[in-house]
Design a protein around this motif. Structure first.
Motif, PDB file in Angstrom:
ATOM      1  N   GLY A  50      53.179  24.870  69.154  1.00 28.36           N
ATOM      2  CA  GLY A  50      54.314  24.825  68.239  1.00 28.36           C
ATOM      3  C   GLY A  50      55.517  25.591  68.761  1.00 28.36           C
ATOM      4  O   GLY A  50      55.373  26.640  69.396  1.00 28.36           O
ATOM      5  N   PRO A  51      56.736  25.093  68.512  1.00 32.11           N
ATOM      6  CA  PRO A  51      57.946  25.721  69.043  1.00 32.11           C
ATOM      7  C   PRO A  51      58.410  26.930  68.236  1.00 32.11           C
ATOM      8  O   PRO A  51      58.072  27.090  67.057  1.00 32.11           O
ATOM      9  N   GLN A  52      59.199  27.767  68.892  1.00 34.23           N
ATOM     10  CA  GLN A  52      59.951  28.847  68.257  1.00 34.23           C
ATOM     11  C   GLN A  52      61.390  28.757  68.753  1.00 34.23           C
ATOM     12  O   GLN A  52      61.634  28.280  69.859  1.00 34.23           O
ATOM     13  N   LEU A  53      62.338  29.243  67.952  1.00 37.46           N
ATOM     14  CA  LEU A  53      63.756  29.131  68.284  1.00 37.46           C
ATOM     15  C   LEU A  53      64.444  30.484  68.171  1.00 37.46           C
ATOM     16  O   LEU A  53      64.037  31.346  67.387  1.00 37.46           O
ATOM     17  N   ALA A  54      65.509  30.665  68.957  1.00 42.24           N
ATOM     18  CA  ALA A  54      66.334  31.868  68.871  1.00 42.24           C
ATOM     19  C   ALA A  54      67.753  31.526  69.297  1.00 42.24           C
ATOM     20  O   ALA A  54      67.969  30.612  70.097  1.00 42.24           O
ATOM     21  N   PHE A  55      68.722  32.279  68.758  1.00 45.87           N
ATOM     22  CA  PHE A  55      70.137  32.095  69.073  1.00 45.87           C
ATOM     23  C   PHE A  55      70.711  33.375  69.670  1.00 45.87           C
ATOM     24  O   PHE A  55      70.371  34.489  69.252  1.00 45.87           O
ATOM     25  N   SER A  61      71.228  28.799  72.579  1.00 40.63           N
ATOM     26  CA  SER A  61      69.946  28.871  71.886  1.00 40.63           C
ATOM     27  C   SER A  61      68.811  28.646  72.868  1.00 40.63           C
ATOM     28  O   SER A  61      69.019  28.159  73.988  1.00 40.63           O
ATOM     29  N   ALA A  62      67.618  28.999  72.448  1.00 43.23           N
ATOM     30  CA  ALA A  62      66.434  28.826  73.291  1.00 43.23           C
ATOM     31  C   ALA A  62      65.280  28.352  72.432  1.00 43.23           C
ATOM     32  O   ALA A  62      65.165  28.713  71.251  1.00 43.23           O
ATOM     33  N   ALA A  63      64.418  27.549  73.035  1.00 45.02           N
ATOM     34  CA  ALA A  63      63.179  27.105  72.403  1.00 45.02           C
ATOM     35  C   ALA A  63      62.031  27.538  73.289  1.00 45.02           C
ATOM     36  O   ALA A  63      62.046  27.306  74.501  1.00 45.02           O
ATOM     37  N   TYR A  80      59.682  27.416  78.215  1.00 48.03           N
ATOM     38  CA  TYR A  80      60.895  27.562  77.421  1.00 48.03           C
ATOM     39  C   TYR A  80      62.005  26.715  78.016  1.00 48.03           C
ATOM     40  O   TYR A  80      61.950  26.278  79.178  1.00 48.03           O
ATOM     41  N   ALA A  81      63.010  26.459  77.209  1.00 48.46           N
ATOM     42  CA  ALA A  81      64.226  25.762  77.643  1.00 48.46           C
ATOM     43  C   ALA A  81      65.382  26.311  76.830  1.00 48.46           C
ATOM     44  O   ALA A  81      65.191  26.829  75.716  1.00 48.46           O
TER      45      ALA A  81
END
Length: 440
Positions: A50-55, A61-63, A80-81
Motif C-alpha cells: 500500500g502507498p504512502q504520500l508526503a508533500f 510530493s513523494a509516494a 518510491y517516486a
C-alpha cells in the motif's frame, strides 16, 4: 442633460497584455477540482504494498510503496517516486536493502524515509533505518536507528520545527524513539515503553515548535494477541530531545479493549482517538470511536466523548489536524451483515467535534484515509465497488476513476492548495495510480 462620453480607444498592445493577465489569473480557477489519474508506478507482475504520500513545502510530493511475492518470504522491495509541483513524475527507485517504507516526510525540500530491513529470506522487520534522499533523487547512506526487532513493525516520522525529525518505532517488544538535530543527524535511540508492556498500536504527532507526542496502547504478557490493551500511554518530546516520561493517559473499563489508536495536535496539547470494543453479558459485540483532549489547557481528568454508536463495528480510524487546531476524524462503520460506510466528524479550532456524518459506502476490506489542508479543508479518500472515491470538506463523494480494481487508497494535502489521492490498482498486474486535486 448629461452626455455620455465615448470611451477612448486603448492601444492594441495594452489590450493583449490585459487579456494575458486575466488568463493567468484565471488559470488556478480553471484547474480547480480533480485532475485525470496518472501513474506513480506502471503495471507489474508482483503484488503491491500500500502507498504512502508526503508533500514538501514547495509543492513537490513523494509516494512510497513496494512490491513483494506473497508466497516468498523476504521478497519485499521498498520503492518510491516523486512528483514535481508542475506534475512531472520521476522514475521508480528502489530503496537498497529495505523491505518496506514505514513512513516518509519532507524536511524542507529533502525527502526522508523510515525504512524497515531484514535478513535474507526474512520478512520485515529486524531493523529500522533513516534514509535521506539526495537532490538528484538517489537514496543516501542509511542510518540504523533500531535493531534486533521481530514481528510486525510500526513506524512514524514526524517533522518538527528547526529542521528536526522525530522517528518512533513500535513492535510487540517495545516502543523506541530517536530525534534528529537541526543538521539532520539522528541521536541515539531509547525505549519509552515499560518492561512487561506488549505494544499493539502506536502513533505520533507534532505539537508545534519542537514539541511532539508519541502515544501507544499496550497490554501485559509475552504474546501479542493474547494480551488485552486497556491503556493508552503517552510521552512528550521537546527541543531538548525525543519524548520521555511515559505515563498513562487513558484506561478503559475492565472487559473492554483498545483496538486502534490515533493522536493529533490540539493547540499546544493533543487529542487522542481510539476504537474501544467489548462483549456484553449476552455475548453481543460492541465497538465505538472515542476521543479525549490531553495536555495543555485540558482537565486533569478529562472525560472521553463517543463519536459513534456502539451498535455498529468501527475500524480504520484516521485523525488529522492543522497547525491552527482544526481537526478531522473518519472511520469505517459496518453492520454485522458486512454493510459498511465511511463516517466522520470535523472540529474547528477552539470548538468541539461536529455531529457524525456518513459520507458513503466503502468496501468492507478497505479503510478510509483523511488529510487536512493548512487552512483546515478536509479530504477523505476510500474505495467503493473498486472505485477510488473522494470527498472534499465532507461534501458529495466523487468517483476519480472508472476502474473497479482500486484498493489501499490514501490521501495527502500539500501547502500549495493541492492534494493527492493514490491507490493500488489491479490484481494480476497491479500499478500505483493517483489523481491531483487543486482547491478553487
Amino acid at each position: 442633460m448629461t452626455v455620455a462620453r465615448r470611451p477612448a480607444r486603448l492601444p492594441v498592445a495594452f489590450l493583449l497584455g490585459l487579456i494575458v493577465t486575466l488568463l493567468i489569473a484565471a488559470a488556478p480557477a480553471l484547474a480547480a477540482g480533480w485532475g485525470k489519474p496518472f501513474q506513480f508506478q506502471p503495471p507489474g507482475t508482483l503484488d503491491a504494498l500500500g502507498p504512502q504520500l508526503a508533500f514538501a513545502p514547495g509543492g513537490t510530493s513523494a509516494a512510497a510503496f513496494g512490491t513483494l511475492q506473497v508466497d516468498v518470504p523476504g521478497s519485499g522491495q521498498a520503492q518510491y517516486a516523486t512528483r514535481t509541483s508542475g506534475g512531472r513524475v520521476s522514475s521508480v527507485r528502489n530503496v537498497p536493502g529495505a523491505r518496506q517504507v514505514l513512513a516518509l516526510t519532507y524536511d524542507g525540500p529533502k525527502l526522508e524515509l523510515l525504512a524497515g530491513t531484514s535478513g535474507r529470506g526474512q520478512d520485515c522487520c529486524s531493523a529500522v533505518q533513516a534514509i535521506r534522499v539526495g537532490s538528484n533523487g538517489t537514496p543516501q547512506r542509511p542510518h540504523q536507528l533500531v535493531g534486533g526487532l521481530t514481528g510486525f513493525t510500526q513506524g512514524q516520522l514526524v517533522s518538527l520545527a528547526g529542521g528536526r525529525l522525530l522517528a518512533a518505532v513500535a513492535t510487540e517488544r517495545g516502543v523506541w524513539v530517536s530525534q534528529s538535530s537541526g543538521s539532520g543527524q539522528f541521536g541515539s535511540q531509547h525505549r519509552i515503553s515499560g518492561n512487561g508492556q506488549v505494544p499493539e498500536s502506536m502513533d505520533a504527532a507534532w505539537l508545534g515548535g519542537a514539541g511532539s507526542v508519541v502515544a501507544w496502547t499496550a497490554g501485559s504478557g509475552n504474546v501479542t494477541g493474547a494480551t488485552t490493551p486497556r491503556q493508552i500511554f503517552v510521552a512528550d518530546g521537546s527541543s531538548a530531545g525525543a519524548p520521555t516520561g511515559a505515563h498513562v493517559a487513558v484506561t478503559v473499563p475492565a472487559g473492554h479493549r483498545i483496538d486502534q489508536l490515533a493522536v493529533a495536535r490540539r493547540g499546544s496539547g493533543a487529542t487522542l482517538a481510539w476504537i474501544e470494543s467489548w462483549y456484553d453479558a449476552r455475548g453481543g459485540y460492541h465497538s465505538r470511536v472515542e476521543v479525549v483532549d490531553i495536555g495543555a489547557n485540558s482537565p486533569s481528568h478529562p472525560s472521553p466523548r463517543a463519536l459513534s454508536p456502539d451498535g455498529r463495528i468501527a475500524s480504520g480510524l484516521s485523525l488529522t489536524a492543522d497547525s491552527a487546531g482544526d481537526q478531522g476524524i473518519v472511520w469505517e462503520s459496518c453492520t454485522s451483515a458486512g454493510s459498511c460506510t465511511v463516517q466522520g466528524a470535523g472540529r474547528p479550532a477552539g470548538g468541539g467535534f461536529s455531529q457524525t456524518k456518513t459520507l458513503g459506502a466503502i468496501d468492507p476490506t478497505q479503510q478510509p484515509s483523511l488529510a487536512i489542508s493548512p487552512t483546515g479543508q478536509l479530504i477523505v479518500g476510500w474505495a467503493q465497488g473498486g472505485h477510488p472515491m473522494a470527498s472534499v470538506g465532507f461534501g458529495k463523494p466523487k468517483v476519480l476513476s472508472a476502474t473497479t480494481y482500486a484498493y489501499a487508497v490514501t490521501v495527502a494535502y500539500g501547502p500549495k492548495r493541492v492534494a493527492l489521492e493514490a491507490w493500488d490498482q489491479g490484481t494480476l498486474n497491479p500499478s500505483l495510480v493517483a489523481a491531483a486535486y487543486a482547491a478553487g
